[in-house]
Design an enzyme around this catalytic site. Sequence first.
Site, PDB file in Angstrom:
ATOM      1  CB  CYS A  83     -47.960  27.250 -31.506  1.00  0.00           C
ATOM      2  SG  CYS A  83     -46.550  27.780 -30.504  1.00  0.00           S
ATOM      3  CG  HIS A  98     -44.726  24.069 -32.663  1.00  0.00           C
ATOM      4  ND1 HIS A  98     -45.518  25.154 -32.965  1.00  0.00           N
ATOM      5  CD2 HIS A  98     -45.299  23.012 -33.298  1.00  0.00           C
ATOM      6  CE1 HIS A  98     -46.510  24.778 -33.757  1.00  0.00           C
ATOM      7  NE2 HIS A  98     -46.403  23.489 -33.966  1.00  0.00           N
ATOM      8  CD  GLU A 101     -48.663  21.912 -36.661  1.00  0.00           C
ATOM      9  OE1 GLU A 101     -47.692  22.240 -35.951  1.00  0.00           O
ATOM     10  OE2 GLU A 101     -48.552  21.227 -37.703  1.00  0.00           O
TER      11      GLU A 101
END
Length: 377
Positions: A289, A340, A352
């Site tokens: 990520c 994240h 993402e």
Amino acid sequence: MKALAAGIGVVFLSPILIAGTGMLLASSADAVQANGSFSNCLTGIDTDKVAEQVTKILDGASGKSVHVQGLDLPAEQVPNAATIVAAGLSLDVPKKGQIVALATAMQESRLRNLNYGDRDSLGLFQQRPSQGWGSAQQIRDPVYTSEQFYQHLLKVSGWQQMTVTQAAQAVQKSGLPDAYAQWENLATALQEAIAKTFPGGGNDADGKDADQGKQPSTSTTGCAPGQDGSGFGRIPEGSVPKGYAIPKDADPKARKAIEWAMHQLGTLYQWGGSCTNSHGPDPMGRCDCSSLMQQAYAHAGVTLTRTTYTQVNEGKAVSPDQLRPGDLIFSRGTATRPEHVGMYMGEGLVIEAPRTSKPVRISPIKDWTILAARRVL
């Protein structure tokens, strides 16, 4: 209502783990500042229609047992909770909004329709006649008071990206802003159990009730889907939603970063991967990520640090209701140590690299609980 109370049994199962009130860190407060601008989509609500729809939902309840732990007066609390959930369905409020309402009522009144409270506070949500919530008689009406709570919640820009306690506080403006967090797990279990007893509820084979908000529409608001990505429908992993285009007013560097990130769509996630050759044979050239964010902006001439933990300190903080294309949004973990990160693309979408075994993808922002957001340009 009394009939519903008699028809719903409460069975105590294994204890629900209640989240501590400390889960919301003070540093996340930047993410919940409401801008005070109210949506126009709730104008002209027919309150009689809402009451009629709630009555139909409650009358159609199947009478299944509600399995919850943590209610000390279930005979009173369960019917009140059922009314709150039914009011949410009648206004097309998503499941998360119903959970916010239940957590709020648990904190404010323990789901009891009180005829007393701090100063002139009354009812399930301890609303105050002197603050414009309605007359004392109206506030003691569970349907009316639930409708009022939802109306105020839906006017909070970005509430779906807030945590439950952040959204509750944006409505209630309590002197104990973190207190709602302790009821989130209980409210979630209660919403799921109650929704299954309603017409069309409990059809989800895996028991997750993911489509509870998709019962036959009873909308009294006339609202179209907001800019939360829901208008694109289901987005196949690794694809660009039909009709999406990078907004014309996007910063040129943000545009370059988004375009580069989109070229990585469909490549598999690799924890610790550098994202320098995501289409190549070496797994360590793929993206996780934070490396996706780093390399996307590197190709736009902007230097970012490598990890999610450090990227959350890049640039400047922005509110979830003021996102622009290219902003980084953070979830999971805590506001100071998120686990994240994704990049906002505009139109309610986020790109993402989600997790192991999943490809780089575009997801609707409605699926995110934003702990922090940063503008790096």
